[in-house]
Design a protein around this motif. Sequence first.
Motif, mmCIF file in Angstrom:
data_model
loop_
_atom_site.group_PDB
_atom_site.id
_atom_site.type_symbol
_atom_site.label_atom_id
_atom_site.label_comp_id
_atom_site.label_asym_id
_atom_site.label_seq_id
_atom_site.Cartn_x
_atom_site.Cartn_y
_atom_site.Cartn_z
ATOM 1 N N ARG A 20 0.819 -1.222 0.000
ATOM 2 C CA ARG A 20 0.000 0.000 0.000
ATOM 3 C C ARG A 20 0.855 1.276 0.000
ATOM 4 O O ARG A 20 0.369 2.335 0.367
ATOM 5 C CB ARG A 20 -0.902 0.009 1.243
ATOM 6 N N SER A 21 2.121 1.177 -0.355
ATOM 7 C CA SER A 21 3.013 2.328 -0.196
ATOM 8 C C SER A 21 2.579 3.540 -1.008
ATOM 9 O O SER A 21 2.653 4.676 -0.526
ATOM 10 C CB SER A 21 4.441 1.947 -0.567
ATOM 11 N N LYS A 22 2.128 3.336 -2.237
ATOM 12 C CA LYS A 22 1.751 4.468 -3.085
ATOM 13 C C LYS A 22 0.622 5.273 -2.452
ATOM 14 O O LYS A 22 0.677 6.514 -2.392
ATOM 15 C CB LYS A 22 1.343 3.985 -4.476
ATOM 16 N N LYS A 82 0.994 9.050 -0.923
ATOM 17 C CA LYS A 82 0.124 10.071 -1.505
ATOM 18 C C LYS A 82 -0.691 10.772 -0.432
ATOM 19 O O LYS A 82 -0.903 11.992 -0.481
ATOM 20 C CB LYS A 82 -0.812 9.426 -2.539
ATOM 21 N N LEU A 141 8.628 6.490 -1.919
ATOM 22 C CA LEU A 141 8.472 5.073 -2.222
ATOM 23 C C LEU A 141 9.829 4.385 -2.166
ATOM 24 O O LEU A 141 10.872 5.023 -2.284
ATOM 25 C CB LEU A 141 7.859 4.902 -3.610
ATOM 26 N N ARG A 181 6.553 -2.544 -2.683
ATOM 27 C CA ARG A 181 5.338 -1.764 -2.426
ATOM 28 C C ARG A 181 4.883 -1.849 -0.968
ATOM 29 O O ARG A 181 3.905 -1.212 -0.591
ATOM 30 C CB ARG A 181 4.222 -2.234 -3.361
ATOM 31 N N VAL A 204 8.103 2.060 2.844
ATOM 32 C CA VAL A 204 8.064 3.514 2.684
ATOM 33 C C VAL A 204 9.325 4.087 3.338
ATOM 34 O O VAL A 204 9.928 3.462 4.208
ATOM 35 C CB VAL A 204 6.803 4.143 3.318
ATOM 36 N N THR A 214 7.596 -1.933 -6.617
ATOM 37 C CA THR A 214 7.014 -0.620 -6.912
ATOM 38 C C THR A 214 7.045 -0.356 -8.412
ATOM 39 O O THR A 214 8.055 -0.615 -9.081
ATOM 40 C CB THR A 214 7.802 0.480 -6.177
ATOM 41 N N LYS A 215 5.943 0.180 -8.931
ATOM 42 C CA LYS A 215 5.812 0.405 -10.371
ATOM 43 C C LYS A 215 6.483 1.718 -10.778
ATOM 44 O O LYS A 215 5.816 2.695 -11.151
ATOM 45 C CB LYS A 215 4.340 0.371 -10.768
ATOM 46 N N GLN A 216 7.792 1.731 -10.678
ATOM 47 C CA GLN A 216 8.619 2.803 -11.209
ATOM 48 C C GLN A 216 9.634 2.169 -12.148
ATOM 49 O O GLN A 216 10.115 1.063 -11.888
ATOM 50 C CB GLN A 216 9.322 3.564 -10.087
#
Length: 352
Positions: free
Chosen positions: A24-26, A30, A39, A43, A46, A97-99
Amino acid sequence: MRQPSFGVEEELLLVSATGDPLPRSKAVVKEVQDGDVALELTRAMVEINSPVCRTPAELHAALSELRARLATAAADEGARLLAIGVAPQGRAAQSITKQPRYQELAHRWGSLAREHGVCGLHVHVDVSDKETAVRVSNHLRPWLPALLALTANSPYYLGKDTGFASWRWLMIARWPCAGPPPYFESLEHYEALVAMHLAAGTLMDEQMVYWDVRPSTHLPTVEVRVSDIPLTVDESVLLATLVRAIVMIALEDGGRGPTPDLEVLRAAYWLAARNGVSDAGLDVLSAEPMPMAKVLERLQRHVEPALQELDAIDLVAEGIHRALTDGNGAVKQRRALREGKDILALTEIKPG
């Protein structure tokens, strides 16, 4: 004696009610809406980035506030925020993480990346240039095992006692260009070794230099990365103050630093990761086995002139005394389990 500014990065773990890593990091970052949180590779992680600080009190206040705010955001997203080095429950593989950089890292390094959900404390101390950072790193090398032992906080991994106080460090050490750094003859020597790794493909970029001390890739600092994330803000401030003091002594010395044998350093690391503060250590400078309490006493003597300048003699003496008498995070986790208590409750950061 110059008093350089300093700051830290704290990596923290998001888990479910039962302690499984929770991606739930994103959403959490946010919700905080603050550049001081970021991030990380997985994911379920943090990161807190403290402001540049001049005093331990300033750092303590900043970390206390940021931890509490991040815990509030985590709770709003149905997560618990833990100050713990590795995941206490769940499975090894975690969601990346989606980066683009993190996705590429996972593509190239596979399970090594996907099973890398480890949380550490990174201390940054201001230095004038990269060459100075490389020279100072030589002075820090002999003390890195003691710093690891002091804040070890990862004895349990995926529901099992690993037998180590810092399982996180064992996991980090699997990476190329990780663990105890070489002794650097010069900035050119450092850059040549990094260039070799890049050419060989063992590094994707210089950000992947995971040595436990290195010149920062994005700040004018020397960065110490050896520590587990400490259980408390007090311990983070203690570690950061000790690192700052070692840097001050190194800057005052002006030399290239001691040259302990790498095998001695590796042995000291292994003992620190296994035993923490609770048993035997190894004095890197003398290659002499001794209780970790004695190694920490030698460290205190080494940095005493800097601590006097910082008015931090009592802060460090009391912090080390607490670690030796009450235990570091690893000791406290094991004690909690023996007493039938919940290590999630012990390591959870409460919302502010």
